[in-house]
Design an enzyme around this catalytic site. Structure first.
Site, short mmCIF file in Angstrom:
data_model
loop_
_atom_site.label_atom_id
_atom_site.label_comp_id
_atom_site.label_asym_id
_atom_site.label_seq_id
_atom_site.Cartn_x
_atom_site.Cartn_y
_atom_site.Cartn_z
N CYS A 43 48.80 33.20 38.43
CA CYS A 43 49.18 32.86 39.80
C CYS A 43 50.53 33.47 40.16
O CYS A 43 50.69 34.11 41.20
CB CYS A 43 49.21 31.35 39.99
SG CYS A 43 49.83 30.86 41.59
N CYS A 48 48.13 34.77 42.96
CA CYS A 48 48.44 34.16 44.26
C CYS A 48 49.77 34.61 44.87
O CYS A 48 49.81 35.00 46.05
CB CYS A 48 48.51 32.64 44.15
SG CYS A 48 47.40 31.93 42.95
N LYS A 51 50.19 38.44 45.49
CA LYS A 51 49.14 38.76 46.47
C LYS A 51 49.58 38.36 47.87
O LYS A 51 49.49 39.12 48.82
CB LYS A 51 47.83 38.06 46.06
CG LYS A 51 46.62 38.27 46.94
CD LYS A 51 46.51 37.30 48.08
CE LYS A 51 46.61 35.85 47.76
NZ LYS A 51 45.47 35.29 47.04
N TYR A 180 36.82 36.53 46.87
CA TYR A 180 38.19 36.31 47.31
C TYR A 180 39.04 37.58 47.15
O TYR A 180 39.68 38.04 48.09
CB TYR A 180 38.87 35.26 46.42
CG TYR A 180 38.57 33.82 46.66
CD1 TYR A 180 39.45 33.03 47.38
CD2 TYR A 180 37.45 33.20 46.12
CE1 TYR A 180 39.23 31.67 47.56
CE2 TYR A 180 37.22 31.84 46.29
CZ TYR A 180 38.11 31.09 47.01
OH TYR A 180 37.89 29.74 47.19
N GLU A 184 40.56 40.05 50.09
CA GLU A 184 42.02 39.97 50.28
C GLU A 184 42.66 41.35 50.09
O GLU A 184 43.49 41.78 50.90
CB GLU A 184 42.62 38.96 49.30
CG GLU A 184 42.27 37.53 49.65
CD GLU A 184 42.82 36.48 48.70
OE1 GLU A 184 42.84 35.30 49.08
OE2 GLU A 184 43.24 36.82 47.58
N HIS A 438 49.66 20.47 72.07
CA HIS A 438 49.41 21.60 72.95
C HIS A 438 50.67 22.41 73.19
O HIS A 438 51.74 21.82 73.32
CB HIS A 438 48.87 21.06 74.28
CG HIS A 438 48.45 22.12 75.23
ND1 HIS A 438 47.33 22.88 75.02
CD2 HIS A 438 49.03 22.56 76.37
CE1 HIS A 438 47.22 23.75 76.02
NE2 HIS A 438 48.24 23.58 76.84
N GLU A 443 44.71 22.27 67.94
CA GLU A 443 44.26 21.22 68.87
C GLU A 443 42.74 21.29 69.08
O GLU A 443 42.11 20.28 69.42
CB GLU A 443 44.99 21.29 70.20
CG GLU A 443 44.69 22.52 71.04
CD GLU A 443 45.51 22.55 72.34
OE1 GLU A 443 45.45 21.57 73.09
OE2 GLU A 443 46.19 23.56 72.59
P1 NDP Z 1 34.61 35.94 43.04
O1 NDP Z 1 33.73 35.20 42.11
O2 NDP Z 1 35.20 35.26 44.21
O3 NDP Z 1 33.83 37.21 43.57
C1 NDP Z 1 33.27 38.16 42.72
C2 NDP Z 1 32.55 39.16 43.58
O4 NDP Z 1 32.10 40.24 42.78
C3 NDP Z 1 31.32 38.58 44.25
O5 NDP Z 1 31.22 39.14 45.53
C4 NDP Z 1 30.19 39.04 43.33
O6 NDP Z 1 28.98 39.21 44.00
C5 NDP Z 1 30.71 40.40 42.93
N1 NDP Z 1 30.16 40.85 41.65
C6 NDP Z 1 30.08 40.15 40.49
N2 NDP Z 1 29.57 40.91 39.52
C7 NDP Z 1 29.31 42.11 40.07
C8 NDP Z 1 28.75 43.33 39.58
N3 NDP Z 1 28.36 43.43 38.32
N4 NDP Z 1 28.63 44.36 40.43
C9 NDP Z 1 29.03 44.26 41.72
N5 NDP Z 1 29.56 43.14 42.24
C10 NDP Z 1 29.69 42.08 41.42
O7 NDP Z 1 35.72 36.59 42.10
P2 NDP Z 1 37.12 37.23 42.41
O8 NDP Z 1 37.31 38.21 41.31
O9 NDP Z 1 37.25 37.67 43.81
O10 NDP Z 1 38.09 36.00 42.19
C11 NDP Z 1 38.02 35.21 41.02
C12 NDP Z 1 38.35 33.78 41.31
O11 NDP Z 1 39.74 33.65 41.49
C13 NDP Z 1 37.73 33.25 42.59
O12 NDP Z 1 36.46 32.75 42.40
C14 NDP Z 1 38.69 32.17 42.98
O13 NDP Z 1 38.30 30.99 42.35
C15 NDP Z 1 40.01 32.66 42.45
N6 NDP Z 1 40.83 33.24 43.53
C16 NDP Z 1 41.27 32.43 44.53
C17 NDP Z 1 42.03 32.93 45.55
C18 NDP Z 1 42.49 32.05 46.65
O14 NDP Z 1 42.47 30.84 46.49
N7 NDP Z 1 42.90 32.59 47.79
C19 NDP Z 1 42.42 34.33 45.59
C20 NDP Z 1 41.89 35.10 44.50
C21 NDP Z 1 41.14 34.55 43.52
P3 NDP Z 1 27.93 38.00 44.20
O15 NDP Z 1 28.52 37.09 45.21
O16 NDP Z 1 26.71 38.69 44.67
O17 NDP Z 1 27.76 37.37 42.86
#
Ligand code: NDP
Length: 449
Positions: A43, A48, A51, A180, A184, A438, A443
């Site tokens: 983080c 976080c 980022k 995510y 982002e 407001h 709101e």
């Molecule tokens: P996520 O699980 O959010 O997303 C992973 C993405 O990669 C999905 O769209 C998934 O597709 C895709 N994917 C997975 N495997 C493959 C593959 N083999 N080929 C192509 N696409 C693939 O993971 P992130 O890495 O974005 O983030 C990890 C975690 O970190 C998040 O789940 C969250 O919990 C946390 N996080 C939170 C944030 C916040 O609170 N703002 C910011 C960043 C991270 P599909 O959906 O089809 O499976």
């Protein structure tokens, strides 16, 4: 005198591990934290915090355009990536020192080393080449980016880890993933002026989020100029001199200067020696725990992303605190993982808490959906045609608000507060009898009929 060197050995100095260590030490335990990289964890060091600093940085290109419509002449804005990196690193360094100071002030020891289990009470410190013992062990090693290395050329891609330290900012980038991190970073890169393409394998980005948010964000990103492609599967990445060719399954090719994979994260359990202690993992390689973060081995616990429950910093912190409270203050506390608010720092931002419309329909049957789509006031003097969206999901039988989903400026800030109301089982009538503030965007939440 205890038969062990320590009462608690924490492996991993991230959000969860540090909170547990500080609290346990404050309760009088002899605590040590081993961290192989930087105290603060994902983080603080490469998640976080940096980022969000990048997100702020990337907003200024649009802010400069908006400023013109409010009468300001800001000239032609120019951006220095090295300056942003240096300032970001300075801030991360400051936070890292605060984490260290807080641990030390609580009386916990910090060991800068990789730690691996040798048994249920034995921990081997790799660089120091020595073994120590502890009555209890907490594993808080987090997760690490997953890259599908079965794709030829995937090794050419960077992940979010490297994205925080790129030497130069290229002209073009392809981001793979639709979660995510992918959305982002696509927003960050676009805002910083890169030609940005987002490739997602499924029909719509952000699977699992409310459909209106998913569709609204994809549309807004496309309007801003991000090349969002869905049903887009990468077959191969070829290096061609200084460029990369991303070859898609459908035969299309995209030339780019940088490929970033943001395709999920996997729990950091490899090479930890968990088998030496007999700790059970699930099919995804996460440590299996109960509601008190206990593994199948009595004295070994795990918190945070390594357990793959809800992978968010504040959740890891709560789990770490609950562990310390339970084990070192004789006060059993478990963490309620329901209705956790979260934000996606995309552009526009998303904030979400509770059930999506689909989940609510499935679990409650009869629901009412209140939705408001409007132009944020700040944009009314501009030619930017971007909408804000707010949505409340209400159970028809009880009038309880089951979910709230917001897209637009400060969505995360708003949803954090709505989260309190939802946790208190607020009804739509409670929202309605709250008088609006407001003029604000929030709101709308109390004026939807
Ligand atoms: P996520 O699980 O959010 O997303 C992973 C993405 O990669 C999905 O769209 C998934 O597709 C895709 N994917 C997975 N495997 C493959 C593959 N083999 N080929 C192509 N696409 C693939 O993971 P992130 O890495 O974005 O983030 C990890 C975690 O970190 C998040 O789940 C969250 O919990 C946390 N996080 C939170 C944030 C916040 O609170 N703002 C910011 C960043 C991270 P599909 O959906 O089809 O499976």
């Amino acid at each position: 005198m205890s038969e062990f060197d320590y009462d608690l050995f924490v492996i991993g100095g991230g959000s969860g591990g540090v909170r547990a260590a500080r609290m346990a030490a404050q309760y009088g335990a002899k605590v040590v934290v081993a961290e192989e990289y930087l105290v603060g964890g994902t983080c603080v060091v490469r998640g976080c915090i940096p980022k969000k600093l990048f997100v702020y940085a990337s907003h200024f290109s649009e802010e400069a355009k908006i400023a013109g419509h409010f009468g300001w002449d800001v000239g032609k804005p120019s951006f220095s990536w090295p300056k942003l990196l240096a300032n970001k690193d300075k801030e991360i360094d400051r936070l890292n020192k605060i984490y260290i100071r807080n641990l030390e002030a609580a009386g916990a020891e910090i060991i800068q080393d990789r730690a691996e289990l040798r048994g249920t009470n034995e921990i081997y410190l790799v660089d120091q080449d020595r073994t120590v013992t502890a009555a209890k062990i907490l594993i808080a090693t987090g997760a690490t980016p997953f890259v599908p290395h079965n794709i030829p050329g995937a090794a050419f891609a960077v992940t979010s880890n490297e994205a925080f330290h790129l030497e130069d900012l290229p002209k073009r980038v392809v981001v793979v993933g639709g979660g995510y991190i992918a959305v982002e970073f696509a927003g960050i890169f676009h805002g910083l002026g890169l030609e940005t393409c987002l490739l997602y394998r499924g029909p719509q980005i952000l699977r699992g989020f409310d459909d209106d948010l998913r569709n609204g964000l994809a549309e807004a990103m496309i309007n801003k100029g991000v090349d969002v492609r869905t049903e887009a599967n990468v077959g191969e990445i070829k290096k061609m001199g200084d460029e990369y060719m991303v070859c898609m399954h459908d035969g299309r090719e995209i030339m780019t200067d940088l490929v970033m994979y943001a395709t999920g994260r996997v729990p950091n359990t490899t090479g930890l020696g968990l088998e030496n202690a007999g700790v059970d993992l699930d099919g995804a390689g996460a440590i299996k725990v109960d509601q008190y973060s206990r593994t199948n081995i009595e004295n070994i616990h795990a918190v945070g992303d390594v357990t793959n429950r809800v992978n968010l910093t504040p959740v890891a912190i709560r789990e770490g605190a609950a562990f310390a409270e339970t084990e070192f203050n004789n006060n059993p506390v478990s963490v309620d993982h329901s209705d956790i608010a979260s934000a996606v720092f995309s552009q526009p931002e998303l904030g979400t808490v509770g059930l999506t419309e689909d989940q609510a329909r499935e679990q409650y049957g009869e629901i009412t959906v209140f939705k408001s789509v409007f132009r944020p006031m700040k944009l009314t003097l501009t030619d930017i045609d971007e909408k804000m969206m707010m949505k409340l999901i209400v159970d028809k039988a009880s009038d309880r608000v089951l979910g709230c989903h917001i897209m637009g400026p400060d969505a995360g800030e708003m949803v954090q507060v709505v989260g309190i109301a939802i946790k208190m089982n607020a009804t739509k009538a409670d929202f309605d009898r709250t008088i609006a503030l407001h003029p604000s965007a929030a709101e709308e939440l109390v004026t939807m009929r």
